[in-house]
Design a protein around this motif. Structure first.
Motif, PDB file in Angstrom:
ATOM      1  N   ASP A 145       9.477  72.227  62.336  1.00 35.00           N
ATOM      2  CA  ASP A 145       9.125  73.333  63.224  1.00 35.00           C
ATOM      3  C   ASP A 145       8.152  72.928  64.329  1.00 35.00           C
ATOM      4  O   ASP A 145       8.104  73.572  65.379  1.00 35.00           O
ATOM      5  N   GLU A 146       7.354  71.876  64.107  1.00 39.23           N
ATOM      6  CA  GLU A 146       6.269  71.563  65.031  1.00 39.23           C
ATOM      7  C   GLU A 146       6.718  71.349  66.476  1.00 39.23           C
ATOM      8  O   GLU A 146       6.092  71.884  67.401  1.00 39.23           O
ATOM      9  N   PRO A 147       7.793  70.568  66.742  1.00 41.18           N
ATOM     10  CA  PRO A 147       8.189  70.387  68.147  1.00 41.18           C
ATOM     11  C   PRO A 147       8.550  71.694  68.843  1.00 41.18           C
ATOM     12  O   PRO A 147       8.227  71.881  70.023  1.00 41.18           O
ATOM     13  N   ALA A 148       9.202  72.604  68.118  1.00 41.07           N
ATOM     14  CA  ALA A 148       9.535  73.903  68.712  1.00 41.07           C
ATOM     15  C   ALA A 148       8.273  74.686  69.028  1.00 41.07           C
ATOM     16  O   ALA A 148       8.165  75.323  70.087  1.00 41.07           O
ATOM     17  N   GLY A 166       1.634  74.131  62.805  1.00 44.41           N
ATOM     18  CA  GLY A 166       0.304  73.582  63.035  1.00 44.41           C
ATOM     19  C   GLY A 166       0.186  72.071  62.886  1.00 44.41           C
ATOM     20  O   GLY A 166      -0.329  71.590  61.882  1.00 44.41           O
ATOM     21  N   LYS A 167       0.669  71.316  63.832  1.00 43.70           N
ATOM     22  CA  LYS A 167       0.454  69.874  63.828  1.00 43.70           C
ATOM     23  C   LYS A 167      -0.900  69.597  64.481  1.00 43.70           C
ATOM     24  O   LYS A 167      -1.096  69.819  65.676  1.00 43.70           O
ATOM     25  N   HIS A 168      -1.824  69.086  63.690  1.00 45.83           N
ATOM     26  CA  HIS A 168      -3.214  69.038  64.142  1.00 45.83           C
ATOM     27  C   HIS A 168      -3.461  68.002  65.229  1.00 45.83           C
ATOM     28  O   HIS A 168      -4.463  68.050  65.924  1.00 45.83           O
ATOM     29  N   ALA A 169      -2.521  67.064  65.398  1.00 47.00           N
ATOM     30  CA  ALA A 169      -2.655  66.096  66.486  1.00 47.00           C
ATOM     31  C   ALA A 169      -2.582  66.782  67.845  1.00 47.00           C
ATOM     32  O   ALA A 169      -3.022  66.230  68.855  1.00 47.00           O
ATOM     33  N   TRP A 170      -2.013  67.990  67.893  1.00 43.93           N
ATOM     34  CA  TRP A 170      -1.863  68.697  69.161  1.00 43.93           C
ATOM     35  C   TRP A 170      -3.088  69.531  69.521  1.00 43.93           C
ATOM     36  O   TRP A 170      -3.188  70.013  70.648  1.00 43.93           O
ATOM     37  N   LEU A 171      -4.025  69.709  68.595  1.00 43.28           N
ATOM     38  CA  LEU A 171      -5.161  70.576  68.879  1.00 43.28           C
ATOM     39  C   LEU A 171      -5.996  70.044  70.032  1.00 43.28           C
ATOM     40  O   LEU A 171      -6.392  70.802  70.920  1.00 43.28           O
ATOM     41  N   ASP A 172      -6.274  68.742  70.017  1.00 42.12           N
ATOM     42  CA  ASP A 172      -7.028  68.154  71.124  1.00 42.12           C
ATOM     43  C   ASP A 172      -6.249  68.265  72.431  1.00 42.12           C
ATOM     44  O   ASP A 172      -6.826  68.472  73.501  1.00 42.12           O
ATOM     45  N   GLN A 173      -4.935  68.110  72.337  1.00 43.49           N
ATOM     46  CA  GLN A 173      -4.086  68.238  73.525  1.00 43.49           C
ATOM     47  C   GLN A 173      -4.152  69.658  74.074  1.00 43.49           C
ATOM     48  O   GLN A 173      -4.258  69.860  75.290  1.00 43.49           O
ATOM     49  N   PHE A 174      -4.094  70.644  73.186  1.00 40.02           N
ATOM     50  CA  PHE A 174      -4.210  72.032  73.626  1.00 40.02           C
ATOM     51  C   PHE A 174      -5.557  72.280  74.312  1.00 40.02           C
ATOM     52  O   PHE A 174      -5.626  72.984  75.320  1.00 40.02           O
ATOM     53  N   THR A 217      -7.210  64.588  58.173  1.00 32.80           N
ATOM     54  CA  THR A 217      -7.667  63.412  57.441  1.00 32.80           C
ATOM     55  C   THR A 217      -8.431  62.459  58.359  1.00 32.80           C
ATOM     56  O   THR A 217      -8.415  62.594  59.584  1.00 32.80           O
ATOM     57  N   GLN A 218      -9.053  61.464  57.748  1.00 32.22           N
ATOM     58  CA  GLN A 218      -9.822  60.486  58.522  1.00 32.22           C
ATOM     59  C   GLN A 218      -8.935  59.718  59.491  1.00 32.22           C
ATOM     60  O   GLN A 218      -9.346  59.357  60.592  1.00 32.22           O
ATOM     61  N   GLN A 219      -7.677  59.467  59.087  1.00 31.01           N
ATOM     62  CA  GLN A 219      -6.764  58.707  59.935  1.00 31.01           C
ATOM     63  C   GLN A 219      -6.269  59.517  61.138  1.00 31.01           C
ATOM     64  O   GLN A 219      -5.975  58.954  62.197  1.00 31.01           O
ATOM     65  N   SER A 220      -6.171  60.842  61.003  1.00 31.37           N
ATOM     66  CA  SER A 220      -5.633  61.672  62.085  1.00 31.37           C
ATOM     67  C   SER A 220      -6.585  62.803  62.452  1.00 31.37           C
ATOM     68  O   SER A 220      -6.151  63.873  62.870  1.00 31.37           O
ATOM     69  N   ARG A 221      -7.865  62.553  62.311  1.00 25.33           N
ATOM     70  CA  ARG A 221      -8.869  63.586  62.542  1.00 25.33           C
ATOM     71  C   ARG A 221      -8.966  63.925  64.025  1.00 25.33           C
ATOM     72  O   ARG A 221      -8.854  63.061  64.894  1.00 25.33           O
ATOM     73  N   THR A 222      -9.166  65.210  64.314  1.00 21.22           N
ATOM     74  CA  THR A 222      -9.312  65.629  65.711  1.00 21.22           C
ATOM     75  C   THR A 222     -10.617  65.102  66.299  1.00 21.22           C
ATOM     76  O   THR A 222     -11.608  64.897  65.582  1.00 21.22           O
ATOM     77  N   ILE A 223     -10.602  64.890  67.601  1.00 20.03           N
ATOM     78  CA  ILE A 223     -11.804  64.426  68.292  1.00 20.03           C
ATOM     79  C   ILE A 223     -12.816  65.550  68.402  1.00 20.03           C
ATOM     80  O   ILE A 223     -14.015  65.360  68.172  1.00 20.03           O
ATOM     81  N   HIS A 224     -12.344  66.738  68.716  1.00 18.02           N
ATOM     82  CA  HIS A 224     -13.224  67.891  68.932  1.00 18.02           C
ATOM     83  C   HIS A 224     -13.316  68.736  67.671  1.00 18.02           C
ATOM     84  O   HIS A 224     -12.464  68.673  66.790  1.00 18.02           O
ATOM     85  N   ARG A 225     -14.388  69.523  67.597  1.00 21.98           N
ATOM     86  CA  ARG A 225     -14.501  70.515  66.536  1.00 21.98           C
ATOM     87  C   ARG A 225     -13.797  71.793  66.963  1.00 21.98           C
ATOM     88  O   ARG A 225     -13.803  72.152  68.138  1.00 21.98           O
TER      89      ARG A 225
END
Length: 243
Positions: A145-148, A166-174, A217-225
């Motif tokens: 579902d994430e790409p849609a 909710g793909k968390h890698a996109w949160l910083d992008q948003f 996770t530590q490997q894919s943690r967002t940069i921002h809070r």
């Protein structure tokens, strides 16, 4: 119709045309007909000339599904333009969710599921202010579902999505794109580096926590809070949303 020409569909029928099929589908939706057989018995109630159910079935199978997709988007765009002319638009909520449709595998061979079935998933971006869908994407049931969810983002709205998107890698992008959002978190999401927000506690308040975290996770943690609000719903279930 220009759309039929676009999809190389030649109109040869004289009795039951594509326009009649569209009217049939509208009647089926509004009146909640059970199927083609039931619908053909009710056609006269919407001023359609009765035909055999097999005629309707063959016409539905004959017309390319991409025609219906383009027709739907054209219809929605015209309705949305009319709404924008009559409403003062602020930054409204854009609600994203999905529904599934099951058909025979011959109809949608690009969306195989199990056995003789094909299943497509329609992802709707729905404006809470106009009460109209803004955009619709279709995927196979087995697709993620994430790409849609990402493709339906719109900076003119506050994006509201369930945890499936909710793909968390996109949160910083948003955040970089100034896309405001509220997304429900999965239960297994890890939260790091908490920073509490001051909140005045009120009696019988259902908010259990309001804290800013780095997410995942530590490997894919967002940069921002991001602000994570934990609350209990009317049935007592605990829900976490971030934005």
């Amino acid at each position: 119709m220009e759309l039929l020409e676009k999809h190389n569909y030649k109109v040869v029928a004289r009795k039951f045309k594509v326009e009649d099929l569209l009217d049939f589908f509208v009647g089926a939706t509004l009146e909640k007909w059970a199927g083609f057989r039931d619908g053909t018995e009710m056609m006269a109630s919407i001023d359609l000339s009765p035909v055999n159910y097999s005629t309707v079935s063959k016409k539905a199978a004959d017309v390319p599904y991409k025609f219906f997709k383009d027709f739907f988007h054209l219809f929605v765009s015209k309705c949305n333009r009319a709404k924008r002319r009559t409403k003062v638009m602020k930054q409204a909520l854009l609600l994203v969710d999905s529904t599934t449709i099951t058909v025979g595998k011959i109809r949608f061979p690009w969306a195989p599921y199990h056995g003789e079935k094909s299943v497509i998933k329609l992802h709707f971006a729905f404006s809470s202010e106009t009460g109209m869908p803004i955009e619709v994407k279709e995927t196979g049931e087995l697709d993620h579902d994430e790409p849609a969810g990402e493709s339906l983002a719109n900076q003119a709205f506050i994006l509201v999505e369930d945890r499936a998107y909710g793909k968390h890698a996109w949160l910083d992008q948003f955040k970089e794109q100034h896309q405001h959002f509220v997304i429900r978190l999965r239960d297994n999401v890890e939260l790091h580096q908490p920073r509490s927000l001051r909140r005045i506690q009120e009696p019988n308040f259902n908010v259990l926590g309001d804290v800013k975290y780095q997410v995942d996770t530590q490997q894919s943690r967002t940069i921002h809070r991001y602000r994570v609000v934990t609350f209990s719903d009317n049935d007592g279930y605990t829900i976490r949303q971030n934005g």
